[in-house]
Design a protein around this motif. Structure first.
Motif: not given
Lengths: 108, 905
Positions: B801-802, B891-892, B902-904, B807-808
């Motif tokens: 979940v975290v 941490l990641r 930002l390019r994600y 990632v979101r």
């Protein structure tokens, strides 16, 4: 020409009646028969086949593949005993409604 | 056309569509022909005909809907689509199936065990008609001063009850008697060259099998004419399972002879299949006719309770009207007996209470409450509770992952909604995926249970008391597994499906499915639920583990290592010598490697299997008080051999053992209760025995309290009396070292030391003690395993979940870092999102755990739910698992390069 809606409810009745009178017929035969009898009514062909399949589903008519004289496969529909009973009911209902409407038109 | 043809059409959509096409084509061709015949040019006619018929595809669809089962069609589509979706996320799917299969399997195994032990009716025709009789004995009859059911009747009492029940109009029942065995007996089969083996032999009246409705699998069963006091036949019947184990299901077993209790019996048949006796947990190996197996004098004794009375009600009879005539018969019988032979130990109103004890007609459809059932009922129910919690952990874990995935699929849902799919259609599709998951897990779980349940049964038994439960995959187990799998669909599938299907297509499509900025949102309470269930599992398991640790380390009051116990029996009763003990001990004590040896009437730590003597004593000045201490007859040297601490006085002298001495040794509890602040040595009291006159006893020594028969508490007030006879007693030998390896040699030495004695059984004292903790050990083992699984699932769930949330928020985090946010701030940002759920979950889980802990109370030892360690241990484990799950994604996220972030997308 009456609008399609008016005919919609009565199409199964007509189909049953024609099959009762004329014996087994394929879909096109039924269309041709209705048109031959009445100049006024024209079967909306798009609704004929779903109607036929619904009647078949209700067990009032039964379908069978036969081979015609010019060697084509045709799907022929035949009235079942249950269909004949349904026809009598529907016909009676139709007549009584038509008579009722006629009375209103005459006396209103 | 019936629904069958509709379903058939659904499975062959191609054929159905082709037929519809052909019919329409036929119509078109005829119309064109007619038009051409009427003078229309062909190309115009084709157009016209087509226009009149309308949209052929739409026509075909509407007819197809009529001809096929629409619901089934959509289900099939969802089924195929679901398989594709599950296959696409292969790792997640496998992890979900594995965790769910483990939980369903554990629950199913627990259910099967509990069902086989407690709830499943005996495998006999119409088990609801089976009854057994019991008397509710007054409290003063038992050592713990509690009223209890006694199901022992004397043989003449049984005959009276049987005849009464057969003659009662409207409430008839056929009664028969059985002698059920609490333990194993030694038997010699004639194919074993005199070697003895331990079997569970039970005796039954001649009509017993017939009334129970047992069929023979082979040969014949015991019949009425086998069981006759005058000229009965020594027939023996094997149980099916024993026949297979001992004789490899060979027909040659029939006709063999077996010696049980010095009597010979000939095997005449095998009882059919699933019936293995009326005590779930134990397998009866051998049935013998009551008359041939019993001692005729014992059977004729009107006061000696030796048989249990069972029966079957007639089809229209009810147990209630049967009770009154049976009660009247037994009460009259007892009143007569009391008049002829008044029992000395009862006085005043106790006599009336004894003769008028209420009789109970009990429902025996699920068999008899054996010691085994009493011992394992609670542990298995606790096991089921923990399994159920584990199932909730697994379900909430999958629900979390599905919610996370569902928001990733928001775009897909939106697209389908805008193409006209109804909400119920979307829910159906998502639930189909859940059902697929649950079905796979259920099937695997069933397999898991089928493998695990039998091995748990093996662990419930010991070599002395092997356990036997029918845990084969029956219809009840199958139904349970299916019901449980469907329940899990509701638990983990419904909420995600309802959430995911409630999309607003416009918004979802506009933002490409990433409309929410990555907030965990309503995932939160599911996450809290998962953490909560895990904590509850950890807490309850922790209690069991901690109390098992306490239990194995408990101070017994004697030293348990390097002691061998030998149960002795006379080789034959004629050569019985009442003073065999003294010489035997002398010989054994001189053997090399033997440090000490002594005798005791009951095996230490015999648990519920030993007969505890609780004689009535009368203390001077307390004549009206019924005092029942525990009596333990022991030889001289018992206390030093067992290394029990002396408090005062001395051991028995050799001449006290040899003669009828009034000397007794009492324990500290006895002194504390009856001689507080006095010198107990030299005090006297009367002991009531079967003899008319009471026996005077004089205290010569005081020993420390020990846990002689029960690990959980010190034995109450006890008296140790001199024991001379080795036959029927237990020889305790303390060796210098390596007692286990010395057993065979010692056994031989003991049997040669006194040829009139034979060793019936042997066991290390340490193993004997371990055997009293079977339930606790099993629970601790499984609880430990389940808490690791729960911890793992909690960690994985948090991580999933975290990680999903992090990632979101990649883009947002990138902007924050680019604008100068420090890494620690970012980590805090991510962690704080999950922290609330974890804290709420821990609080809820602890509350639930504390609420459920009272169901564990009977299994706990030296541990209280509110102890610091009980509370802190699960808390610490959970926090570590939570950190392990939450920190890596945080941490990641914090170490992301803002340019890449930002390019994600």
């Amino acid at each position: 020409m009456p609008k399609q809606d008016a005919l919609q409810g009565s199409l199964p009745l007509l189909v049953l009646k024609i099959l009762d009178r004329r014996g087994p017929l394929h879909g096109y035969g039924i269309t041709a028969q209705i048109e031959a009898v009445s100049d006024l009514l024209r079967v909306e062909e798009g609704s004929l086949y779903p109607a036929l399949h619904r009647l078949e589903e209700s067990d009032w008519i039964r379908a069978q593949w036969i081979t015609t004289e010019n060697n084509r496969r045709a799907r022929v529909y035949k009235l079942t005993p249950a269909g004949r009973k349904q026809l009598i009911d529907e016909e009676r209902r139709w007549t009584s409604i038509a008579a009722a409407i006629g009375r209103v038109l005459a006396q209103a | 056309m019936s629904w069958i043809s509709r379903i058939a059409n659904t499975f062959q959509p191609g054929r159905t569509a082709a037929g519809l096409d052909e019919e329409l084509q036929f119509h078109l061709d005829h119309r064109i022909d007619d038009l051409v015949r009427g003078g229309t040019p062909r190309c115009e006619a084709e157009l016209l005909a087509r226009r009149q018929l309308g949209n052929r595809l739409a026509l075909r669809d509407s007819s197809y809907d009529v001809k096929s089962a629409v619901w089934l069609d959509s289900l099939l589509r969802d089924f195929r689509f679901g398989l594709r979706m599950l296959a696409k996320h292969r790792t997640a799917t496998l992890a979900a199936i594995a965790s769910l299969a483990l939980a369903i399997g554990a629950c199913t195994a627990a259910f099967t065990l509990i069902d086989a032990l407690i709830f499943r009716p005996l495998p006999l025709p119409t088990p609801s008609q089976l009854i057994d009789l019991a008397r509710v004995m007054p409290a003063f009859f038992s050592a713990d001063n509690q009223p209890h059911d006694s199901d022992s009747f004397s043989y003449p009492q049984y005959e009276l009850l049987r005849d009464t029940a057969a003659g009662t109009p409207n409430a008839r029942a056929d009664l028969f008697a059985m002698r059920l065995s609490p333990g194993l007996q030694s038997a010699q089969f004639d194919d074993a060259a005199g070697a003895s083996e331990n079997v569970r032999a039970e005796s039954i009246s001649g009509r017993g099998f017939q009334i129970l409705g047992v069929q023979p699998a082979f040969g014949r069963l015991i019949q009425p004419d086998d069981d006759s006091l005058a000229n009965g036949r020594p027939a023996a019947v094997l149980s099916y399972a024993f026949w297979r184990r001992r004789f490899g299901a060979s027909p040659s077993a029939i006709g063999r002879w077996v010696t049980v209790d010095r009597k010979q019996f000939q095997i005449v048949g095998v009882a059919a299949g699933p019936f293995g006796g009326v005590q779930p947990g134990y397998l009866t190996d051998l049935w013998l006719p009551l008359s041939a197996a019993g001692d005729p004098r014992e059977l004729a004794d009107p006061d000696r309770g030796i048989v249990e009375v069972w029966g079957r009600l007639h089809p229209d009879a009810k147990p209630t009207p049967l009770r009154a005539p049976l009660q009247a018969a037994i009460t009259n019988f007892l009143r007569d007996r009391v008049r002829i032979n008044p029992p000395r130990s009862l006085h005043g109103d106790q006599l009336r209470q004894f003769t008028d004890t209420p009789l109970r007609v009990r429902d025996a459809s699920t068999g008899r409450d054996s010691l085994f059932r009493g011992q394992f009922r609670r542990p298995l129910l606790i096991l089921a509770l923990i399994c159920a919690l584990l199932l909730l952990v697994a379900c909430s874990n999958i629900a979390n992952l599905m919610i996370a995935r569902a928001s990733a699929r928001a775009a897909e849902m939106a697209l389908r909604t805008s193409l006209g799919a109804s909400r119920s259609r979307l829910i159906q599709q998502l639930l189909v995926e859940s059902v697929q998951l649950a079905a796979a897990a259920g099937a695997l779980g069933l397999l898991f249970a089928a493998l695990v349940a039998p091995s748990i049964v093996v662990h419930l038994g010991s070599t002395e008391f092997p356990a036997w439960l029918d845990v084969g995959a029956g219809s009840r187990t199958l139904a349970f597994a299916i019901a449980l799998s469907l329940l899990t669909v509701l638990l983990f599938g419904l909420v995600p499906a309802l959430r995911a299907s409630a999309v607003s297509p416009g918004d979802a499509l506009k933002t490409g499915g990433t409309q929410n900025s990555g907030r965990i949102g309503s995932l939160r309470w599911m996450l809290a639920a998962q953490v909560g269930f895990s904590v509850a599992v950890l807490f309850l398991s922790g209690l069991l583990l901690l109390s098992f640790r306490k239990l194995i380390a408990v101070d017994l009051g004697f030293a348990r290592e390097d002691v061998v116990l030998f149960d002795l029996a006379p080789r034959n009763p004629e050569s019985h010598r009442p003073d065999s003990g003294t010489k035997l001990l002398e010989d054994v004590r001189h053997l090399p490697a033997v440090q000490a040896a002594s005798l005791s009437q009951q095996r230490p730590m015999g648990g519920a299997m030993v007969w505890i003597m609780t004689p009535i004593i009368r203390l001077p000045g307390r004549a009206n008080e019924t005092v029942r201490p525990v009596e333990v007859p022991v030889s001289q040297g018992f206390f030093s051999a067992m290394q029990i601490r002396w408090i005062a006085g001395r051991d028995f002298l050799p001449e006290e053992i040899a003669g009828n001495s009034p000397s007794v040794i009492v324990n500290q509890a006895f002194v504390d209760k009856f001689y507080p602040n006095q010198d107990a040595i030299g005090q006297t009291f009367d002991k009531l025995t079967d003899d008319p006159d009471p026996v005077l006893q004089r205290i010569v020594g005081v020993a420390a309290n020990v846990r002689y028969n029960n690990l959980r508490e010190n034995q109450g007030p006890s008296i140790y009396t001199p024991l001379r006879d080795a036959a029927g007693a237990t020889l305790n030998i303390r060796t210098a070292s390596k007692a286990a390896s010395l057993i065979p040699w010692l056994r031989k030495e003991v049997e040669t030391a006194d040829p009139i004695l034979t060793v019936r059984g042997s066991i290390l004292l340490a193993s004997q003690i371990d055997n009293t903790m079977i339930g606790e050990r099993l629970l601790a083992l499984l609880a430990g395993f389940f808490s690791v699984v729960a911890l793992l699932l909690a960690g994985v769930g948090l991580y999933g979940v975290v990680n999903y949330a992090a990632v979101r928020r990649t883009r947002e985090i990138g902007i924050r870092i680019a604008l100068g946010a420090r890494r620690a701030t970012v980590v805090r940002l991510i962690v704080s999102g999950a922290a609330m759920s974890v804290i709420a979950g821990i609080a809820l889980g602890m509350a639930a755990g504390l609420g459920l802990a009272r169901y564990l109370a009977s299994q706990l030892f030296g541990v209280h739910p509110a102890d610091f360690l009980s509370l802190a241990a699960p808390l610490a484990c959970m926090l570590i698992a939570a950190l392990a799950g939450v920190l890596p994604p945080a941490l990641r996220a914090a170490s992301a390069d803002p340019l890449i972030a930002l390019r994600y997308e």
